[in-house]
Scaffold this motif. Structure first.
Motif, PDB file in Angstrom:
ATOM      1  N   ALA A 171      -4.260  -1.131   6.643  1.00 35.88           N
ATOM      2  CA  ALA A 171      -2.905  -0.620   6.434  1.00 35.88           C
ATOM      3  C   ALA A 171      -1.868  -1.313   7.271  1.00 35.88           C
ATOM      4  CB  ALA A 171      -2.861   0.868   6.752  1.00 35.88           C
ATOM      5  N   ARG A 172      -2.250  -2.310   8.023  1.00 37.81           N
ATOM      6  CA  ARG A 172      -1.275  -2.977   8.882  1.00 37.81           C
ATOM      7  C   ARG A 172      -0.758  -4.232   8.199  1.00 37.81           C
ATOM      8  NH1 ARG A 172      -0.604  -1.351  13.991  1.00 37.81           N
ATOM      9  NH2 ARG A 172      -1.895   0.378  14.655  1.00 37.81           N
ATOM     10  N   ARG A 173       0.570  -4.329   8.117  1.00 37.45           N
ATOM     11  CA  ARG A 173       1.196  -5.491   7.503  1.00 37.45           C
ATOM     12  C   ARG A 173       1.165  -6.674   8.450  1.00 37.45           C
ATOM     13  NH1 ARG A 173       6.904  -3.371   5.032  1.00 37.45           N
ATOM     14  NH2 ARG A 173       6.094  -1.752   3.696  1.00 37.45           N
TER      15      ARG A 173
ATOM     16  N   PRO B  34       2.243   0.714  10.466  1.00 37.67           N
ATOM     17  CA  PRO B  34       1.334   1.147   9.411  1.00 37.67           C
ATOM     18  C   PRO B  34       2.012   1.107   8.054  1.00 37.67           C
ATOM     19  CG  PRO B  34       1.253   2.633  11.297  1.00 37.67           C
ATOM     20  CD  PRO B  34       2.419   1.705  11.517  1.00 37.67           C
ATOM     21  N   ASP B  35       1.306   0.640   7.064  1.00 38.51           N
ATOM     22  CA  ASP B  35       1.821   0.552   5.711  1.00 38.51           C
ATOM     23  C   ASP B  35       1.271   1.727   4.917  1.00 38.51           C
ATOM     24  OD1 ASP B  35       2.396  -0.027   3.077  1.00 38.51           O
ATOM     25  OD2 ASP B  35       2.237  -2.179   3.399  1.00 38.51           O
ATOM     26  N   LEU B  36       2.122   2.691   4.633  1.00 36.90           N
ATOM     27  CA  LEU B  36       1.688   3.881   3.905  1.00 36.90           C
ATOM     28  C   LEU B  36       1.117   3.525   2.551  1.00 36.90           C
ATOM     29  CD1 LEU B  36       4.560   6.419   4.595  1.00 36.90           C
ATOM     30  CD2 LEU B  36       2.202   6.598   5.355  1.00 36.90           C
ATOM     31  N   PHE B  37       1.767   2.585   1.878  1.00 35.35           N
ATOM     32  CA  PHE B  37       1.337   2.256   0.529  1.00 35.35           C
ATOM     33  C   PHE B  37      -0.032   1.595   0.528  1.00 35.35           C
ATOM     34  CE2 PHE B  37       6.077   2.044   0.117  1.00 35.35           C
ATOM     35  CZ  PHE B  37       6.190   3.262  -0.519  1.00 35.35           C
ATOM     36  N   ALA B  38      -0.282   0.698   1.472  1.00 35.39           N
ATOM     37  CA  ALA B  38      -1.590   0.047   1.539  1.00 35.39           C
ATOM     38  C   ALA B  38      -2.692   1.067   1.792  1.00 35.39           C
ATOM     39  CB  ALA B  38      -1.591  -1.023   2.632  1.00 35.39           C
TER      40      ALA B  38
ATOM     41  N   THR C 115       6.993   0.757  -7.044  1.00 34.78           N
ATOM     42  CA  THR C 115       5.967  -0.046  -7.687  1.00 34.78           C
ATOM     43  C   THR C 115       5.386  -0.939  -6.601  1.00 34.78           C
ATOM     44  OG1 THR C 115       7.113  -0.028  -9.807  1.00 34.78           O
ATOM     45  CG2 THR C 115       5.451  -1.733  -9.477  1.00 34.78           C
ATOM     46  N   TYR C 116       4.129  -0.703  -6.273  1.00 31.13           N
ATOM     47  CA  TYR C 116       3.463  -1.424  -5.194  1.00 31.13           C
ATOM     48  C   TYR C 116       2.319  -2.214  -5.804  1.00 31.13           C
ATOM     49  CZ  TYR C 116       0.906  -2.273  -0.853  1.00 31.13           C
ATOM     50  OH  TYR C 116       0.239  -2.870   0.197  1.00 31.13           O
ATOM     51  N   GLU C 117       2.489  -3.548  -5.875  1.00 31.50           N
ATOM     52  CA  GLU C 117       1.527  -4.403  -6.560  1.00 31.50           C
ATOM     53  C   GLU C 117       1.366  -3.872  -7.980  1.00 31.50           C
ATOM     54  OE1 GLU C 117      -1.905  -4.566  -4.012  1.00 31.50           O
ATOM     55  OE2 GLU C 117      -0.851  -5.784  -2.515  1.00 31.50           O
ATOM     56  N   GLN C 118       0.146  -3.485  -8.403  1.00 32.73           N
ATOM     57  CA  GLN C 118      -0.012  -2.975  -9.779  1.00 32.73           C
ATOM     58  C   GLN C 118      -0.066  -1.454  -9.814  1.00 32.73           C
ATOM     59  OE1 GLN C 118      -2.356  -4.236  -7.849  1.00 32.73           O
ATOM     60  NE2 GLN C 118      -4.435  -3.958  -8.654  1.00 32.73           N
ATOM     61  N   TYR C 119       0.380  -0.825  -8.726  1.00 34.08           N
ATOM     62  CA  TYR C 119       0.308   0.631  -8.626  1.00 34.08           C
ATOM     63  C   TYR C 119       1.704   1.252  -8.676  1.00 34.08           C
ATOM     64  CZ  TYR C 119      -4.440  -0.262  -6.993  1.00 34.08           C
ATOM     65  OH  TYR C 119      -5.734  -0.690  -6.889  1.00 34.08           O
ATOM     66  N   THR C 120       1.739   2.494  -9.151  1.00 36.60           N
ATOM     67  CA  THR C 120       2.947   3.304  -9.066  1.00 36.60           C
ATOM     68  C   THR C 120       2.710   4.382  -8.006  1.00 36.60           C
ATOM     69  OG1 THR C 120       3.514   2.961 -11.391  1.00 36.60           O
ATOM     70  CG2 THR C 120       4.497   4.859 -10.290  1.00 36.60           C
TER      71      THR C 120
ATOM     72  N   VAL D 160      -0.571   8.414  -6.327  1.00 39.61           N
ATOM     73  CA  VAL D 160      -0.845   7.005  -6.611  1.00 39.61           C
ATOM     74  C   VAL D 160      -1.555   6.897  -7.950  1.00 39.61           C
ATOM     75  CG1 VAL D 160      -1.895   4.874  -5.768  1.00 39.61           C
ATOM     76  CG2 VAL D 160      -1.135   6.610  -4.134  1.00 39.61           C
ATOM     77  N   SER D 161      -1.101   5.956  -8.783  1.00 35.34           N
ATOM     78  CA  SER D 161      -1.715   5.755 -10.093  1.00 35.34           C
ATOM     79  C   SER D 161      -1.565   4.294 -10.503  1.00 35.34           C
ATOM     80  CB  SER D 161      -1.072   6.657 -11.137  1.00 35.34           C
ATOM     81  OG  SER D 161      -1.590   6.378 -12.431  1.00 35.34           O
ATOM     82  N   ARG D 162      -2.436   3.868 -11.401  1.00 33.72           N
ATOM     83  CA  ARG D 162      -2.305   2.533 -11.983  1.00 33.72           C
ATOM     84  C   ARG D 162      -1.415   2.529 -13.228  1.00 33.72           C
ATOM     85  NH1 ARG D 162      -5.513  -1.834 -10.796  1.00 33.72           N
ATOM     86  NH2 ARG D 162      -7.185  -1.536  -9.289  1.00 33.72           N
TER      87      ARG D 162
END
Length: 264
Positions: free
Chosen positions: A52-54, A122-126, A229-234, A248-250
């Protein structure tokens, strides 16, 4: 499976590298072994924290100065290397090997600098996406295999692991059924994770106490909620009075929002 045997597999389990036979044995063992479930949770927390770390790292000036000086010296030595290559007729293979070795040394120096001087956030989305990947690739050990939202909610709140009273969303009117739930430590805080199986894609819900940390730009705001929109995720972020929720969903963003009655 014994605890010693699981000890040899826990790293591969967290990384998602178990074969189907091993995964079945692990699932059976963890259902009855509290100590190994706790070990898995600890290893998973470390794995998530690392993932989770950028890489938004700024090494200290002293490290950058040393790296710059090393690169400058290497650059100044290149002509003498070429002369030596010609004089001693060193093979072209050796030349490329030396260059790759030099590159590896520089990369290693950068990695060590980043490791010893962590200034990451920390990256919440990751972290949320990692939970999604674990849950939807059968690498997720459900502590609570409960289909009813109210029963799962009660299991969460009776666990003694949360520092808040959680609520489990009921998505059955939208065609989503609960697969199960688990409690993990997410950025150092206990988090209730619920996994839903839907007609087109799964949804993972994470609920944690507290206010959202600063989020990156680029969100679509719908009322009080935020959609990324995070990479291929919503990722749908919902801030409530004393906690926040991430879904989180694809599914593509527009499809995801329409599924739950939002108007984008």
């Amino acid at each position: 499976m014994t605890c010693d045997e699981y000890q040899d597999l826990v790293a591969a389990h967290v990384d998602g590298h178990l074969n189907p036979t091993e995964m079945q044995a692990v699932h059976t063992h963890l259902q009855s072994c509290v100590a190994c479930r706790e070990r898995f949770a600890e290893e998973q927390e470390f794995h998530l924290a690392f993932a989770a770390r950028r890489v938004l790292l700024t090494p200290p000036p002293s490290v950058m100065a040393k790296l710059h000086n090393a690169l400058t010296r290497e650059s100044s030595l290149l002509p003498s290397w070429r002369q030596r290559l010609v004089a001693h007729r060193v093979s072209l293979f050796s030349f490329f090997f030396a260059r790759r070795l030099a590159t590896a040394v520089v990369v290693t120096a950068l990695i060590l600098a980043f490791w010893w001087f962590p200034t990451t956030t920390p990256d919440l989305f990751a972290s949320a996406v990692k939970q999604y990947e674990l849950a939807t690739t059968d690498q997720f050990v459900f502590t609570y295999v409960v289909r009813d939202p109210r029963k799962l909610e009660q299991s969460f709140n009776d666990s003694g692991q949360l520092d808040f009273t959680t609520h489990v969303l009921d998505f059955r009117p939208f065609g989503y059924r609960i697969r199960g739930g688990h409690i993990v430590r997410f950025n150092g805080h206990p988090t209730a994770v619920t996994i839903y199986r839907g007609p087109e894609a799964d949804i993972v819900c994470l609920r944690q106490r507290g206010a959202l940390p600063p989020l990156p730009p680029g969100a679509l705001r719908i009322g009080r909620d935020l959609v990324y929109t995070y990479e291929q995720y919503t990722v749908l972020v919902i801030q409530e009075s004393d906690l926040f929720c991430m879904l989180v969903s694809r599914l593509p963003r527009d499809v995801f929002l329409r599924s739950f009655g939002y108007r984008s």
